[in-house]
Each structure stands twice: as C-alpha cells, then as structure tokens.
Design a protein around this motif. Structure first.
Motif, PDB file in Angstrom:
ATOM      1  N   LEU A 137       0.831  -1.206   0.000  1.00 44.83           N
ATOM      2  CA  LEU A 137       0.000   0.000   0.000  1.00 44.83           C
ATOM      3  C   LEU A 137       0.865   1.256   0.000  1.00 44.83           C
ATOM      4  N   LEU A 138       2.007   1.202   0.668  1.00 42.80           N
ATOM      5  CA  LEU A 138       2.925   2.334   0.645  1.00 42.80           C
ATOM      6  C   LEU A 138       3.485   2.541  -0.765  1.00 42.80           C
ATOM      7  N   VAL A 139       3.779   1.441  -1.450  1.00 44.99           N
ATOM      8  CA  VAL A 139       4.232   1.548  -2.839  1.00 44.99           C
ATOM      9  C   VAL A 139       3.142   2.180  -3.698  1.00 44.99           C
ATOM     10  N   PHE A 140       1.900   1.773  -3.481  1.00 49.05           N
ATOM     11  CA  PHE A 140       0.780   2.373  -4.214  1.00 49.05           C
ATOM     12  C   PHE A 140       0.739   3.886  -3.980  1.00 49.05           C
ATOM     13  N   ARG A 141       0.929   4.305  -2.718  1.00 49.76           N
ATOM     14  CA  ARG A 141       0.886   5.736  -2.402  1.00 49.76           C
ATOM     15  C   ARG A 141       2.020   6.479  -3.098  1.00 49.76           C
ATOM     16  N   ILE A 142       3.221   5.883  -3.056  1.00 46.86           N
ATOM     17  CA  ILE A 142       4.365   6.524  -3.715  1.00 46.86           C
ATOM     18  C   ILE A 142       4.110   6.664  -5.214  1.00 46.86           C
ATOM     19  N   MET A 143       3.575   5.615  -5.811  1.00 47.91           N
ATOM     20  CA  MET A 143       3.308   5.663  -7.258  1.00 47.91           C
ATOM     21  C   MET A 143       2.286   6.741  -7.601  1.00 47.91           C
ATOM     22  N   LYS A 144       1.314   6.950  -6.732  1.00 53.81           N
ATOM     23  CA  LYS A 144       0.287   7.951  -6.986  1.00 53.81           C
ATOM     24  C   LYS A 144       0.801   9.363  -6.711  1.00 53.81           C
ATOM     25  N   GLU A 145       1.395   9.568  -5.531  1.00 61.42           N
ATOM     26  CA  GLU A 145       1.766  10.920  -5.121  1.00 61.42           C
ATOM     27  C   GLU A 145       3.028  11.434  -5.801  1.00 61.42           C
ATOM     28  N   ARG A 146       3.979  10.581  -6.076  1.00 60.18           N
ATOM     29  CA  ARG A 146       5.234  11.026  -6.683  1.00 60.18           C
ATOM     30  C   ARG A 146       5.247  10.915  -8.201  1.00 60.18           C
ATOM     31  N   HIS A 147       4.551   9.911  -8.729  1.00 63.11           N
ATOM     32  CA  HIS A 147       4.670   9.639 -10.158  1.00 63.11           C
ATOM     33  C   HIS A 147       3.361   9.734 -10.931  1.00 63.11           C
ATOM     34  N   GLY A 148       2.242   9.895 -10.223  1.00 61.63           N
ATOM     35  CA  GLY A 148       0.966  10.082 -10.899  1.00 61.63           C
ATOM     36  C   GLY A 148       0.334   8.821 -11.444  1.00 61.63           C
ATOM     37  N   TYR A 149       0.721   7.673 -10.950  1.00 63.99           N
ATOM     38  CA  TYR A 149       0.162   6.392 -11.416  1.00 63.99           C
ATOM     39  C   TYR A 149      -0.823   5.845 -10.389  1.00 63.99           C
ATOM     40  N   ASP A 150      -2.040   5.595 -10.823  1.00 61.28           N
ATOM     41  CA  ASP A 150      -2.992   4.850 -10.002  1.00 61.28           C
ATOM     42  C   ASP A 150      -2.746   3.365 -10.243  1.00 61.28           C
ATOM     43  N   MET A 151      -2.780   2.583  -9.163  1.00 60.98           N
ATOM     44  CA  MET A 151      -2.487   1.169  -9.282  1.00 60.98           C
ATOM     45  C   MET A 151      -3.646   0.328  -8.767  1.00 60.98           C
ATOM     46  N   ALA A 152      -3.686  -0.921  -9.232  1.00 61.17           N
ATOM     47  CA  ALA A 152      -4.731  -1.849  -8.820  1.00 61.17           C
ATOM     48  C   ALA A 152      -4.128  -3.217  -8.572  1.00 61.17           C
ATOM     49  N   LEU A 153      -4.691  -3.927  -7.604  1.00 58.69           N
ATOM     50  CA  LEU A 153      -4.272  -5.291  -7.289  1.00 58.69           C
ATOM     51  C   LEU A 153      -4.951  -6.256  -8.256  1.00 58.69           C
ATOM     52  N   LEU A 154      -4.144  -6.999  -9.004  1.00 55.93           N
ATOM     53  CA  LEU A 154      -4.683  -7.996  -9.928  1.00 55.93           C
ATOM     54  C   LEU A 154      -4.906  -9.332  -9.246  1.00 55.93           C
ATOM     55  N   GLU A 155      -3.950  -9.723  -8.410  1.00 53.05           N
ATOM     56  CA  GLU A 155      -4.053 -10.997  -7.702  1.00 53.05           C
ATOM     57  C   GLU A 155      -3.139 -10.972  -6.488  1.00 53.05           C
ATOM     58  N   GLY A 156      -3.682 -11.431  -5.356  1.00 51.26           N
ATOM     59  CA  GLY A 156      -2.891 -11.501  -4.142  1.00 51.26           C
ATOM     60  C   GLY A 156      -2.699 -12.938  -3.714  1.00 51.26           C
ATOM     61  N   TYR A 157      -3.416 -13.341  -2.664  1.00 51.82           N
ATOM     62  CA  TYR A 157      -3.330 -14.744  -2.232  1.00 51.82           C
ATOM     63  C   TYR A 157      -3.799 -15.658  -3.354  1.00 51.82           C
ATOM     64  N   ARG A 158      -3.090 -16.767  -3.516  1.00 59.74           N
ATOM     65  CA  ARG A 158      -3.416 -17.742  -4.558  1.00 59.74           C
ATOM     66  C   ARG A 158      -3.413 -19.126  -3.937  1.00 59.74           C
TER      67      ARG A 158
END
Length: 250
Positions: A137-158
C-alpha cells in the motif's frame, strides 16, 4: 567436500558389497593381507569398530548436510535494503486498501489477452500478510503521489490448486507449482496500472513500461522483491521474502 565424501562412501559400499557377496574375494584378501596385518589388527580393534560405526552413520550424516528445501531460481534470496525514509513511513499510520474495482474491469479485451486466467484470481487484501500489505500500500501511495500512477491489485493470495492450474498452462504463465510461490502465503501480489479507469497491463505500452520501472524502484525501496529483475521478467509482481515463510503451509 560433499562430492569427495560421496565418492568415498560409494567406494566403501562397493568394496564392502564385494567382500560380502563374493567369498572368493574374502579368501583372496585374507590370504594376502591377513598374515601381515593380524598383529596390527589385534592392537587396532577398537579403531576398526569405530570406523565401522562411522561407516554406518555416514549416509545419514551426508543426507542431513546435503538436504535443503528446493526452490526455483526466481525465489532465491536477494539483498535489497529497505530505504530509511520508507522504513520510517512503515512505522507510522496504517494504510487502508483502495476501493475494489468492479469485476468487469478485469475482463476487458486487453486484460484477457494478457492475463486470460485472471478472472478467477483473489483480490482480497485481507488475505495478504499484514506486513506485506502495508508495504504494498505504501508503494501504491508513492506511485500515486510522486509519479501520478494509479495502481490496482490484480491478484494476491493464490490457492495451491490455482497455482498448479497456472503452472499447467505453461512456463509463460508460471513456472512455480503449489507452495513454490509466495502467493500461497499471502506474501506476493501482481499489480497493474489504471489509466482513465481502465486497467493497463501490456508491457508494449510505453506509459506502462515507465510505470513498471518506477514501481520496481518503489517496491525495492520498501524491502520487496520485484519480478522485473528475474530471468522470466514479471514486471507487475512483488513479494516479501520472510525467512521460512514457504515452509509453513496453510
């Protein structure tokens, strides 16, 4: 050292088997060596007994030394250090997962072309390891706030069953069987980008490839392993390699 020990063990077993199975061999050896060695053997009987005991336990000792849990090359440990500023952030507030995307977002033409088996994937943040969840989630925040990329989880637990299903689809999908992947322990995730509300996964998109590189940098700064550095590059994959994690089956 292990090769030498195994070679000596093989030699001892062959000689011992020859003496045990072929009486003529024992007689020949006794006829040549026994007259000369009888006096010496009487003095060294204790050493012979100790040597025999060592020969008996040597296979078990070698098996213990040589044994280790098998892992795919992609899952070997790495040395990426956690960024100090990122470590401080991880000690702070508890980040909250973003709202879930509608199921139709994962069944578009582009998504199905790149990830045809994605529809059956789990995207539950609650099934992820809490430490890994916060780092991601911290990586998601960095990608949004610093680089302007919104991210989504495709798959987690398998589940292990799904892992075997993906592996059976070929190495281009997955080269890991059940419990060979950190996905089975909630310690891995596949992620992609959102552009105008649409998932962008393709590595042929220059905008997405720039995002993957930034994503890899942010993930490694958070102490995660990024699949973009593997031989079979998996740009959207990150995992947290906790010691002994894959030895604990669900």
């Amino acid at each position: 050292m292990l090769v030498v020990s195994l070679s000596l063990l093989f030699l001892f077993v062959c000689v011992g088997g020859w003496l045990l199975l072929f009486p003529a061999g024992r007689d020949a050896l006794a006829g040549v060596a026994w007259p000369r060695c009888r006096a010496v053997l009487r003095k060294r009987q204790a050493w012979l007994l100790a040597g025999g005991a060592l020969l008996l336990v040597m296979p078990a000792m070698l098996a213990l030394v040589a044994s280790r849990r098998l892992a795919l090359p992609a899952f070997e440990a790495d040395g990426h250090a956690v960024n100090v500023q990122v470590a401080d952030l991880l000690k702070g507030e508890q980040l909250v997962p973003p709202p879930s995307l509608p199921p139709l977002a994962f069944t578009t033409v582009e998504v199905m072309r790149v990830r045809p088996l994605l529809a059956g994937a789990s995207r539950s943040w609650q099934l992820l390891n809490p430490d890994f969840e916060q780092r991601l989630l911290l990586v998601f925040r960095i990608m949004k706030e610093r680089h302007g990329y919104d991210m989504a989880l495709l798959e987690g637990y398998r589940s292990p069953e799904r892992q075997d299903l993906l592996a059976s689809a070929g190495a281009s999908v997955s080269n890991a069987r059940a419990f060979q992947s950190y996905h089975q322990f909630g310690l891995a995730a596949d992620c992609a980008f959102l552009r105008d509300g649409i998932l962008v996964i393709s590595e042929k998109d220059p905008w997405a490839m720039r995002g993957y590189r930034l994503y890899g940098e942010a993930a490694e700064a958070a102490g995660l392993t990024w699949g973009g550095r593997w031989t079979m590059m998996d740009f959207g994959h990150t995992e947290l390699r906790l010691p002994g994690a894959r030895q604990r089956k669900r």
